[in-house]
Design a protein around this motif. Structure first.
Motif, short mmCIF file in Angstrom:
data_model
loop_
_atom_site.label_atom_id
_atom_site.label_comp_id
_atom_site.label_asym_id
_atom_site.label_seq_id
_atom_site.Cartn_x
_atom_site.Cartn_y
_atom_site.Cartn_z
N MET A 1 3.10 9.83 2.91
CA MET A 1 1.83 9.37 2.34
C MET A 1 1.90 9.61 0.84
N PHE A 2 1.90 8.53 0.09
CA PHE A 2 1.92 8.60 -1.38
C PHE A 2 0.51 8.35 -1.88
N ASP A 3 -0.12 9.38 -2.43
CA ASP A 3 -1.45 9.22 -3.03
C ASP A 3 -1.25 8.88 -4.50
N LEU A 4 -1.42 7.60 -4.81
CA LEU A 4 -1.13 7.09 -6.15
C LEU A 4 -2.39 6.87 -6.97
N ARG A 5 -3.53 7.30 -6.47
CA ARG A 5 -4.79 7.02 -7.16
C ARG A 5 -4.84 7.65 -8.54
N SER A 6 -4.37 8.88 -8.70
CA SER A 6 -4.37 9.52 -10.03
C SER A 6 -3.13 9.17 -10.83
N GLN B 1 -8.04 7.43 5.15
CA GLN B 1 -8.18 7.40 6.60
C GLN B 1 -7.36 6.26 7.20
N ASP B 2 -7.42 5.08 6.59
CA ASP B 2 -6.64 3.93 7.08
C ASP B 2 -5.15 4.17 6.94
N ALA B 3 -4.75 4.79 5.83
CA ALA B 3 -3.33 5.06 5.60
C ALA B 3 -2.77 6.03 6.63
N VAL B 4 -3.49 7.12 6.87
CA VAL B 4 -3.05 8.10 7.87
C VAL B 4 -3.05 7.47 9.26
N ALA B 5 -4.07 6.68 9.57
CA ALA B 5 -4.13 6.01 10.87
C ALA B 5 -2.91 5.11 11.07
N TRP B 6 -2.50 4.38 10.02
CA TRP B 6 -1.32 3.51 10.11
C TRP B 6 -0.07 4.34 10.38
N LEU B 7 0.07 5.47 9.70
CA LEU B 7 1.23 6.34 9.93
C LEU B 7 1.25 6.86 11.36
N LEU B 8 0.11 7.33 11.84
CA LEU B 8 0.05 7.87 13.19
C LEU B 8 0.29 6.78 14.23
N GLU B 9 -0.25 5.58 13.99
CA GLU B 9 -0.01 4.45 14.90
C GLU B 9 1.47 4.06 14.89
#
Length: 140
Positions: free
Chosen positions: A55-60, A127-135
């Motif tokens: 998970m790459f958090d690129l917002r900042s 939430q969508d990003a983590v859900a995609w990884l878990l799926e």
């Protein structure tokens, strides 16, 4: 449950064993050297933890220079494919304006079909990003 954590400068790397996800979070915009070093540190941690979910958090972090964008797409991700040798899923969490840039300039379709064993997802919701990884893990 955090198994491994690295906090360095403007980068926070965390491997969460309970989710089997490697989190890379930028706190502010890095220069080119910091950016490249941070991604290579993430690769080393992923190899150590044998993680396939990132998970790459690129917002900042924001958008990068055209040279660094080229480095990511033509050097870093091919290196990840070569060094890991197994399917990798990369959720990229971005701001709405960064999402629009990726959609309009880089191309979502290009990223969806990016690599042989690398899958890239672009999201504006954690939430969508983590859900995609878990799926992705459930369907593996």
């Amino acid at each position: 449950m955090v198994e491994r954590e690295i906090l360095e400068g403007n980068l926070h790397l965390t491997y969460r064993k309970d989710l089997d996800i490697l989190f890379l979070r930028w706190f502010r915009v890095p220069d080119s050297a910091q950016l490249r070093q941070g991604y290579l540190q993430a690769l080393e941690l992923a190899k150590e933890m044998k993680s396939a979910y990132w998970m790459f958090d690129l917002r900042s972090r924001g958008q990068v220079s055209p040279e660094d964008e080229t480095w990511l797409l033509q050097t870093f991700f091919p290196r990840v494919e070569e060094e890991l040798g197994y399917q990798g899923y990369f959720a990229n969490l971005v701001t709405p304006s960064h999402y629009a840039y990726i959609r309009d300039v880089v191309g979502l379709e290009y990223l969806e079909k990016y690599g042989k064993i690398i899958k890239l997802g672009i999201y504006t919701s954690e939430q969508d990003a983590v859900a995609w990884l878990l799926e992705s893990r459930a369907n593996r």
